[in-house]
Design a protein around this motif. Structure first.
Motif, PDB file in Angstrom:
ATOM      1  N   ALA A  93       0.841  -1.192   0.000  1.00 53.52           N
ATOM      2  CA  ALA A  93       0.000   0.000   0.000  1.00 53.52           C
ATOM      3  C   ALA A  93       0.878   1.245   0.000  1.00 53.52           C
ATOM      4  O   ALA A  93       1.988   1.225   0.530  1.00 53.52           O
ATOM      5  N   LEU A  95       0.385   5.505   0.764  1.00 52.85           N
ATOM      6  CA  LEU A  95      -0.503   6.543   1.267  1.00 52.85           C
ATOM      7  C   LEU A  95       0.282   7.849   1.401  1.00 52.85           C
ATOM      8  O   LEU A  95       1.465   7.828   1.769  1.00 52.85           O
ATOM      9  N   TRP A 102      -5.616  13.066   2.889  1.00 56.11           N
ATOM     10  CA  TRP A 102      -5.053  11.740   2.665  1.00 56.11           C
ATOM     11  C   TRP A 102      -5.313  11.334   1.223  1.00 56.11           C
ATOM     12  O   TRP A 102      -6.416  11.478   0.702  1.00 56.11           O
ATOM     13  N   SER A 104      -4.571   7.883  -1.234  1.00 55.21           N
ATOM     14  CA  SER A 104      -4.207   6.463  -1.092  1.00 55.21           C
ATOM     15  C   SER A 104      -4.471   5.729  -2.383  1.00 55.21           C
ATOM     16  O   SER A 104      -5.595   5.763  -2.904  1.00 55.21           O
ATOM     17  N   ARG A 108      -5.792   1.917   3.681  1.00 57.28           N
ATOM     18  CA  ARG A 108      -6.616   2.877   4.395  1.00 57.28           C
ATOM     19  C   ARG A 108      -5.787   3.566   5.467  1.00 57.28           C
ATOM     20  O   ARG A 108      -5.070   2.897   6.219  1.00 57.28           O
ATOM     21  N   PRO A 109      -5.929   4.855   5.587  1.00 48.86           N
ATOM     22  CA  PRO A 109      -5.158   5.565   6.615  1.00 48.86           C
ATOM     23  C   PRO A 109      -5.496   5.124   8.039  1.00 48.86           C
ATOM     24  O   PRO A 109      -4.648   5.204   8.923  1.00 48.86           O
ATOM     25  N   GLU A 153       4.181   3.724   3.435  1.00 50.87           N
ATOM     26  CA  GLU A 153       4.012   2.439   2.733  1.00 50.87           C
ATOM     27  C   GLU A 153       4.053   1.313   3.768  1.00 50.87           C
ATOM     28  O   GLU A 153       4.712   1.443   4.811  1.00 50.87           O
TER      29      GLU A 153
END
Length: 460
Positions: A93, A95, A102, A104, A108-109, A153
């Motif tokens: 991921a 972000l 945010w 992305s 998900r944050p 990441e």
């Protein structure tokens, strides 16, 4: 063997533990370093796209090949496009926290720990192992140029965990295999080291069972040669002494037979005319007759013992056990006392008839003369082949005396009375052992003693 096994297990376990710690630490550090480098590279690429891209230009009027910088305002960068254009890595991921928002591509944050996010926003490069959707990942946060903006990441650790798990299983199996090898080596070493002692034990047991000609073959052994020679000399001296004693007892017994027969015949003549004797003489004559009979049996027993001690090998022949036991028991008791089970009627064995008849006769005679009479002799299949029970009506034999009564001149009796002169049962034990059988005494269910003789048959 146990010491070798435990030593091997301890050493292999310690080596496995050290190896696992060193390798796991190295692999983990390499994985973290790789993740940090990849995240930093992606953060740098993203930073260039966001802040450092060259301004647009237009062709010059004088020279169309030249580019003139346009100082006009730049359009806002496409953040999602920049995230999608990042180099493909093993991250799961990506972000970005940019302009208080945010962005992305994947992830998900909310899955990022708050303290980790705050640390990256404050300008600190951070990493931590977290769990996302049931999967272990390494979360890495890298600050950007402006305060409060950061790139994140996370990198999956499934491969690392699988590698460490396989390493752990391999080391555990290796430790167990090493322990088993240690047990095998210990067994081999102990067997090799104790082989002379095992041979000594076997030979000593053979001597204890009466095989006085048994000798150790380890006289040339560098460690046990002296012990072997000493043992063999002791055994040889013992054999010579026993043979000499047996010869002496046999000679004495033979010398006593002639005067004994004269006395027995004279006593029989006196007893035939006891009605002619004065009343005051009759009782002493009866007592003398009983003592002469005991003396006769003692001489016979001494001859039997001296014959065995002298190395008489006997003569083995096939006999039907039930017929031999019935003949010897009924003849000794003077009445029919033998009961043969149907499954034992045809059992045969290789036996010395004289010795086996003496076993049965001595047991029945012991019951008749010293235990209130013989209540019966039973022959049935079982045990080593055939079992012979001889029951008496006496008070029984205490457990403390049940081994001692089979020794020479051993006496026993539940009421303190003597059971014989002490050679009859010793002869029984010797003859049963000669036939590779067993003898023991227990309590008769109806009261009294029960002698149990187990003998091996030719077939069951």
């Amino acid at each position: 063997m146990l010491a070798y096994g435990l030593l091997a297990l301890g050493l292999s376990g310690a080596l496995a533990l050290v190896t696992f710690n060193v390798v796991s630490d190295y692999l983990t550090e390499q994985r973290i370093s790789s993740a940090l480098v990849e995240t930093a590279d992606n953060a740098a690429a993203l930073h260039y796209g966001l802040f450092d891209a060259a301004p647009p230009c237009r062709p010059s009027r004088d020279n169309p090949a030249e580019c003139t910088t346009v100082p006009a305002s730049r359009p806002a960068p496409d953040v999602m496009a920049l995230l999608d254009q990042l180099p493909s890595t093993d991250s799961a991921a990506s972000l970005l926290f940019f302009h208080d928002r945010w962005y992305s591509a994947v992830g998900r944050p909310v899955d990022l720990p708050a303290d980790l996010v705050n640390a990256a926003k404050s300008g600190t490069e951070v990493n931590r192992r977290i769990e996302v959707a049931g999967q272990q990942v390494l979360a890495v946060g890298v600050p950007l140029t402006r305060s409060g903006e950061a790139f994140f990441e996370w990198h999956p650790l499934t491969g690392l965990d699988k590698t460490l798990r396989m390493l752990k299983i391999t080391l555990v199996v290796g430790a167990l295999v090493t322990a088993l090898l240690g047990l095998a080596v210990g067994r081999f070493a102990s067997t090799l080291a104790l082989r002379p002692l095992a041979e000594l034990t076997q030979v000593a047991a053979a001597v204890a069972r009466g095989r006085l000609d048994a000798r150790l073959q380890a006289e040339n052994d560098p460690d046990l040669g002296g012990l072997a020679r000493s043992f063999n000399q002791t055994a040889a001296a013992l054999e010579q002494r026993v043979v000499a004693d047996a010869r002496f007892a046999g000679d004495i017994s033979h010398e006593l037979r002639t005067p004994l027969m004269t006395m027995m015949n004279s006593m029989q003549l006196i007893q035939n005319h006891r009605t002619e004797l004065p009343p005051a003489v009759r009782e002493p004559v009866e007592l003398l007759g009983d003592d002469l009979d005991r003396f006769r049996r003692l001489v016979i027993d001494l001859l039997e013992i001296s014959r065995d001690d002298g190395g008489d090998q006997g003569l083995r022949e096939t006999v039907r056990i039930a017929d031999l036991v019935r003949a010897a028991a009924d003849a000794t008791a003077g009445r029919s006392i033998t009961d043969v089970a149907e499954d034992a009627a045809d059992l045969t064995m290789e036996a010395d008839k004289r010795r086996l008849e003496r076993v049965i006769a001595n047991l029945v005679e012991n019951a008749e003369d010293h235990a209130g009479g013989c209540k019966g002799v039973t022959v049935q299949a079982g045990g080593r082949g055939v079992i012979v029970y001889v029951d008496d009506a006496g008070p029984g034999i205490p457990e403390a005396d049940r081994e001692r009564i089979f020794e020479r001149f051993g006496r026993g009796g539940g009421d303190g009375q003597s059971r014989g002169i002490g050679l009859g049962l010793a002869i029984v034990a010797r003859h049963v052992e000669w036939h590779h059988g067993l003898i023991e005494v227990t309590d008769r269910p109806e009261g009294g003693a029960r002698f149990i003789v187990e003998l091996p048959t030719k077939s069951r």
